[in-house]
Enzyme design. Sequence first.
Site, short mmCIF file in Angstrom:
data_model
loop_
_atom_site.label_atom_id
_atom_site.label_comp_id
_atom_site.label_asym_id
_atom_site.label_seq_id
_atom_site.Cartn_x
_atom_site.Cartn_y
_atom_site.Cartn_z
NE ARG A 99 -3.50 2.39 2.33
CZ ARG A 99 -4.97 2.24 2.10
NH1 ARG A 99 -5.54 1.04 2.15
NH2 ARG A 99 -5.74 3.36 1.98
CE LYS A 148 -18.16 1.70 -18.69
NZ LYS A 148 -19.28 2.42 -18.18
CD GLU A 180 -21.56 10.77 -17.87
OE1 GLU A 180 -21.90 10.15 -18.71
OE2 GLU A 180 -20.66 11.03 -17.12
N1 PDD Z 1 -22.29 2.43 -18.40
N2 PDD Z 1 -22.06 7.46 -18.89
C1 PDD Z 1 -21.64 6.87 -17.72
C2 PDD Z 1 -21.51 7.29 -16.39
C3 PDD Z 1 -21.69 5.23 -17.81
O1 PDD Z 1 -21.42 4.63 -16.83
C4 PDD Z 1 -21.91 4.77 -19.34
C5 PDD Z 1 -22.18 3.26 -19.49
C6 PDD Z 1 -22.41 5.70 -20.30
C7 PDD Z 1 -22.72 5.15 -21.69
O2 PDD Z 1 -21.64 4.67 -22.07
P1 PDD Z 1 -21.76 3.37 -23.30
O3 PDD Z 1 -22.70 3.78 -24.27
O4 PDD Z 1 -20.41 3.53 -23.81
O5 PDD Z 1 -22.19 2.21 -22.85
C8 PDD Z 1 -22.24 6.84 -19.93
C9 PDD Z 1 -22.19 0.95 -18.37
C10 PDD Z 1 -23.31 0.57 -19.32
C11 PDD Z 1 -22.07 0.32 -17.20
O6 PDD Z 1 -21.83 1.17 -16.14
O7 PDD Z 1 -22.61 -0.67 -16.97
#
Ligand code: PDD
Length: 286
Positions: A99, A148, A180
Site C-alpha cells: 500500500r 471509465k 449524463e
Molecule cells: N455504463 N455515462 C456513464 C457514467 C456510464 O457509466 C455509461 C455506461 C455511459 C454510456 O456509455 P456506453 O454507451 O459506452 O455504454 C455513459 C455502463 C453501461 C455500465 O456502467 O454498466
Amino acid sequence: MIVYFNGKFMEKEQVSISPDDRGFLFADGLYEVIRSYNGYLFQAREHLDRLSYGATHLKLGRTDFSELEAIARELISRNRLESEDATIYFQVTRGVAKRSHAFPSPAPAPTIYAAASIFDSTAGDKKRKNGISAITIADTRWARCDMKTTALTPNILANQAAVENDAQEAIFIRDGVMLEGTHSNFMAVFDDVLVTAPLSNYILGGITRNFILDLCRLENIRVEERPIFEKDIHLASEMMIVGTTTEVTPIVKMNHTVFKTGKPGPMAKALQSAYRSGIETLTGSL
Ligand code: PDD
C-alpha cells in the site's frame, strides 16, 4: 461459469484476487462493458480503445488491450452464449503492490478480469417501450468523468437516490447543466433537433452516444452537441438515456412530474428502430 483472470480461463470460483490489489484498496482501475448480440460483439474495438484511453491517462503499466476482443469471443463460446444476448465486463486495475498512494515501483502487472453473462433484456424492453422515471441530482463526481474508472461511489449513491424516489436513473447536474446519467448518456429533443452534452472531462464519451450521433447523420436527423440547461428542459419535447445496457430508453417522468405526454416520443421511437436496424445490419442475424 468460465471467466478470464490474468492470462487464464478458469471457473469463476477459482479466481482469487489479492487484498493488496490496488483496485480493492484504492479503486485504482478501469472497467468496460461490451454487449454481445447473438455472438456479435457490438462496437468492441471502440470499447477497447476507450479502455486504452483510460489506461493512458491513469498511466497504467500497459495501454494496449486489443487481445481482449479475442478473449471476449472465447468467453462467449466457452459459456455457450453464441445465440444469446450477453454482456462482457472487463475490470482492469493497476495491480498488486504494498500500500502506497504513489505508483508502485517497479510497476506491477495490471490485474485483468473478464466475465460474460447472459443479459436478460425483458425488463429493459418494457422500459424502452413505456419509458422510465428519472430524477436530477447534483454531480458530486470528480472532474475526469471521461475515464471509465471503477470509482463509482457517486454514481451508486445517485442511482440509489433514484431508486428511493421510484425512478430508474438519476441525471447529474453540474453548474445547471444536465450532463449524463449514472450509467448512461442523456439526450433531449428541442424543435426536432437531438441535443446532447458535448464531449468533455465531465461526461463519459459513450460508445452508444457516438453510434446514435452517426445514425442521425445517416438518417438526416439534426443533432447538436451543446450543454442542456436544467432551466430550459421544459422547452424540450423528449428526453432519453442511451448506453450499452439501456440502448435508447425514453424518460417520461422527471422528479415525480410527468413529462409532456408521459409517453415515449417520435424521436426516441425513431432512434430505437434505427438502433435495432443498425445492429441487424452489423450482425446480419437479428
Ligand atoms: N455504463 N455515462 C456513464 C457514467 C456510464 O457509466 C455509461 C455506461 C455511459 C454510456 O456509455 P456506453 O454507451 O459506452 O455504454 C455513459 C455502463 C453501461 C455500465 O456502467 O454498466
